[in-house]
Design an enzyme around this catalytic site. Structure first.
Site, PDB file in Angstrom:
ATOM      1  N   HIS A 160     -10.461   8.604   5.309  1.00 10.58           N
ATOM      2  CA  HIS A 160      -9.940   7.982   6.377  1.00 10.58           C
ATOM      3  C   HIS A 160      -9.217   6.530   5.815  1.00 10.58           C
ATOM      4  O   HIS A 160      -9.801   5.887   5.076  1.00 10.58           O
ATOM      5  CB  HIS A 160     -10.862   7.578   7.605  1.00 10.58           C
ATOM      6  CG  HIS A 160     -10.492   6.770   8.636  1.00 10.58           C
ATOM      7  ND1 HIS A 160      -9.004   7.027   9.539  1.00 10.58           N
ATOM      8  CD2 HIS A 160     -10.848   5.836   9.200  1.00 10.58           C
ATOM      9  CE1 HIS A 160      -8.913   6.175  10.146  1.00 10.58           C
ATOM     10  NE2 HIS A 160      -9.813   5.326  10.214  1.00 10.58           N
ATOM     11  N   HIS A 183      -6.125   3.044   6.900  1.00  9.48           N
ATOM     12  CA  HIS A 183      -5.255   2.864   7.900  1.00  9.48           C
ATOM     13  C   HIS A 183      -3.920   2.311   7.354  1.00  9.48           C
ATOM     14  O   HIS A 183      -3.102   1.275   7.390  1.00  9.48           O
ATOM     15  CB  HIS A 183      -5.649   1.354   8.591  1.00  9.48           C
ATOM     16  CG  HIS A 183      -6.680   1.672   9.678  1.00  9.48           C
ATOM     17  ND1 HIS A 183      -6.897   1.125  10.787  1.00  9.48           N
ATOM     18  CD2 HIS A 183      -7.708   2.520   9.786  1.00  9.48           C
ATOM     19  CE1 HIS A 183      -7.765   1.250  11.620  1.00  9.48           C
ATOM     20  NE2 HIS A 183      -8.245   2.327  10.948  1.00  9.48           N
ATOM     21  N   ASP A 223       5.693  20.451  -0.398  1.00  8.34           N
ATOM     22  CA  ASP A 223       4.867  20.710  -1.417  1.00  8.34           C
ATOM     23  C   ASP A 223       3.296  20.615  -1.384  1.00  8.34           C
ATOM     24  O   ASP A 223       2.413  21.041  -2.017  1.00  8.34           O
ATOM     25  CB  ASP A 223       5.083  19.735  -2.635  1.00  8.34           C
ATOM     26  CG  ASP A 223       6.458  20.151  -3.602  1.00  8.34           C
ATOM     27  OD1 ASP A 223       6.716  21.279  -3.234  1.00  8.34           O
ATOM     28  OD2 ASP A 223       7.034  19.276  -3.971  1.00  8.34           O
ATOM     29  N   HIS A 275      -4.441   5.227  16.336  1.00 11.05           N
ATOM     30  CA  HIS A 275      -5.340   4.852  15.324  1.00 11.05           C
ATOM     31  C   HIS A 275      -4.799   5.172  13.903  1.00 11.05           C
ATOM     32  O   HIS A 275      -4.264   4.017  13.574  1.00 11.05           O
ATOM     33  CB  HIS A 275      -6.514   5.449  15.496  1.00 11.05           C
ATOM     34  CG  HIS A 275      -7.793   5.415  14.790  1.00 11.05           C
ATOM     35  ND1 HIS A 275      -8.813   5.538  14.991  1.00 11.05           N
ATOM     36  CD2 HIS A 275      -7.906   4.773  13.563  1.00 11.05           C
ATOM     37  CE1 HIS A 275      -9.954   5.322  14.316  1.00 11.05           C
ATOM     38  NE2 HIS A 275      -9.418   4.647  13.287  1.00 11.05           N
ATOM     39  N   TYR A 316       3.717  26.498  -9.956  1.00 14.06           N
ATOM     40  CA  TYR A 316       3.856  24.889 -10.633  1.00 14.06           C
ATOM     41  C   TYR A 316       2.625  24.495 -11.317  1.00 14.06           C
ATOM     42  O   TYR A 316       1.442  25.175 -11.092  1.00 14.06           O
ATOM     43  CB  TYR A 316       3.790  24.091  -9.374  1.00 14.06           C
ATOM     44  CG  TYR A 316       4.043  22.662  -9.652  1.00 14.06           C
ATOM     45  CD1 TYR A 316       5.486  21.978  -9.783  1.00 14.06           C
ATOM     46  CD2 TYR A 316       2.910  21.921  -9.779  1.00 14.06           C
ATOM     47  CE1 TYR A 316       5.538  20.716  -9.999  1.00 14.06           C
ATOM     48  CE2 TYR A 316       3.224  20.478  -9.920  1.00 14.06           C
ATOM     49  CZ  TYR A 316       4.430  20.056 -10.132  1.00 14.06           C
ATOM     50  OH  TYR A 316       4.571  18.819 -10.480  1.00 14.06           O
TER      51      TYR A 316
END
Lengths: 230, 230, 230, 230
Positions: free
Chosen positions: D94, D96, D119, D170, D228
């Site tokens: 998480h 910001h 991708d 958020h 790839y």
């Protein structure tokens, strides 16, 4: 010859990448010895990390090389016109700093929109008119200088109070009381271009600040009644 | 084999993160030996800090690995098509640099809007047409190269004068006279994308510069009449 | 005299360039000794790399210099008004950080638009009304402080819950429980200005977050029921 | 206990400031030991430069602290709900990060607009519905996790194919096959948010890429037919 000025011009050039104003060789700083009417300027197309004070080129106000093994900046003729027309300035800077260029490409002045601007520029930073075909074809760099001077003349702007300009579809020139002061003004111009761009996007009504606030901030830093600093 | 070229291609690859053009492994540089028709390219998906000159992969123009223990970049087939169609180029770069990608995702050309652009690109930087289902399904990377070549053919653009392109909804490819020159053009393309984005936001009227100014700036740096630099 | 506070104010000033909040000398931090009603503040117009703790200036709440060889920041009178009106604060910061300035120049509040904002500011960050001619002409810096205080009074905003403001066409002031806490709030204000600018560009409908979410985030970090951190 | 996982979680947390994704303590990474159903997570509100592997906190899937002297991240309950619902993931992040937050605050998905996105994310990155008053009031962090899970359920999105989400007003959560892979996806999400923001400003028509191109890019990196990398 002019060792002190060469050192100052060299250091001012080196501060351009430090302040994030240039990529590759996209910028140049000059300084003038007003007693001898000699201009010291960066050589053309030389990488910043290969510069040294003794590589600076000395030219006279007709553009003749007086000292130096390298060709001077391709923008030398523009610098010279500014020194000839704006008698008090002692340093000139040209960059392609991105926020200033954005206004130049849009062809719009940077309005005096806040106190950051007012602390250094006593009004809008003008954009020149587009250059005409004949100005472009003959003596382009000299004509660039003359187009700048014309913008200040026609709009009766004092170059000591507005130490910078945007050349239409090109980019900023700034000047000042020394090479380093001219660089200082380039940094400020780029900062206010960034701030004012975003301010205009948020609201384009009444973008220009009140004249009283402009007066207050400019005059507390400049002129007889200045009280900012030590 | 091709030790000098491998070193140049390695150094050009390493300059991509230095110039802030790539995140993770999102970029690759190749160079070509035109005498032997061999291409040296970055291996696929290898971190930049694990690269070395001897990890570069050598392939022929049919995409066969001629030397190297690692698989070449997944974009190798695109590079090969560019080398086959654009006979003068000796280096190719692909990145996902963010400002260029923004134009690619919007599907619009980067208009020649100012002299920064004109110093390196002699006109708008084109965006390709979207790839068709069949182009995507079979030999996608080769078809990507062919779509680029088609864009230049259909619009009769000289790849030596416009050394870069935006692949629709993908990102930029640039090329040049050497691997490092191709990287140089990638840096310029990203800079002009940034400047022109903001210029367009400020004013989208007459975003394209005058042809005379474009001519002047491009031609003072390129071709017989060039006078920029030493 | 006040050695500990001088050291704290010095360190807080030095953190401004570290966090990218200032260019040149465009910022200042002060701290207050509430027992003795003495304010320690940065000297005016001194470069950050020439600062030291013993160059900090001590003034009383009438603006008289109590200790120090240098002139205090030209914004000292603004800081003093904030300390006089906002009784709980112990540090004040002023910068020209670019995203915050953009909102100040646009003359619009930074709306409480997300939890980053809500973690530190319990509602919109207000912009002051433009200063009047008389406020600008006489005791400008003191009047700047009074205009800030008026904005909080008229809108009944608690300065402990909204520790920052935008002065119209100027820039941000923040405050806090210490000089370093006030700097912390300056960093947050600049971050939320950046985030909220882009959020507003993407969609300007319902930019303000729900009151319940604002309550939750502010109150899990502040007050009796806080549970964030150790 | 879980020394290897603690080291990995510690290193993944330390990479957040390195990649420019966090300011202060605004981010956290966890990892899970699927055999023992134990989660290792950053302690709450501790500065990154004070972190060490042995400060990581071990909790069970009911949120009980199993090992560690510090309180776990205040977002721990969100991480736990993601681990419970998305059975294949082994790391959660998480932050910001500012571009992702801008989309979260605008309350709009990040459309799959180009190959950089394709991708890594096999379709639009969803924004959750705003949390209701009752979800905010009781067990807020747990409810945040449930709101994310509901968004994926209602829109029948496979969390292995879209390893990230925007929580309304958020910010972003991402996940992956390991703590470092989850950080990788956070970097990608921030990059595509930046690119797609500017692409949308340039042109908001047909911002979504063709399904065939999305398939091609996602599937050349993921699943049985991937080709790839080495």
């Amino acid at each position: 010859m002019l060792e002190t000025l060469k050192q100052k011009v060299y250091e001012a050039n080196m501060s351009l990448p430090k302040y994030g104003l240039v990529v590759f060789t996209w910028g140049n700083v000059s300084g003038i010895d007003r007693e001898n009417n000699l201009v010291v300027i960066k050589p053309s197309g030389v990488d910043y990390d290969e510069l040294s004070a003794d590589k600076m080129v000395v030219v006279d106000l007709d553009g003749n090389i007086v000292e130096g093994d390298l060709k001077p900046s391709s923008d030398t003729a523009t610098h010279i016109e500014l020194y000839k027309a704006f008698k008090d300035i002692k340093g000139v800077v040209h960059t392609h700093s991105p926020w200033a260029v954005s206004f130049a490409q849009a062809g719009i002045d940077i309005p005096a929109a806040g106190t950051t601007h007012a602390d250094y520029f006593y009004g809008d930073i003008p954009v020149t008119s587009p250059m005409t075909s004949s100005e472009i074809e003959t003596d382009y760099e000299k004509q660039t200088g003359l187009v700048i001077v014309k913008a200040f003349d026609e709009r009766t702007i004092d170059p000591n109070q507005i130490p910078g300009v945007l050349v239409n579809d090109h980019g900023p020139f700034t000047w000042g009381t020394s090479p380093s002061n001219a660089v200082h003004n380039s940094v400020v111009l780029e900062q206010v271009a960034q701030m004012t761009y975003h301010g205009l996007m948020l609201s384009n009504r009444n973008s220009r600040m009140d004249q009283e606030l402009l007066d207050k901030h400019y005059l507390r830093k400049h002129g007889k009644a200045a009280y900012y600093g030590q």
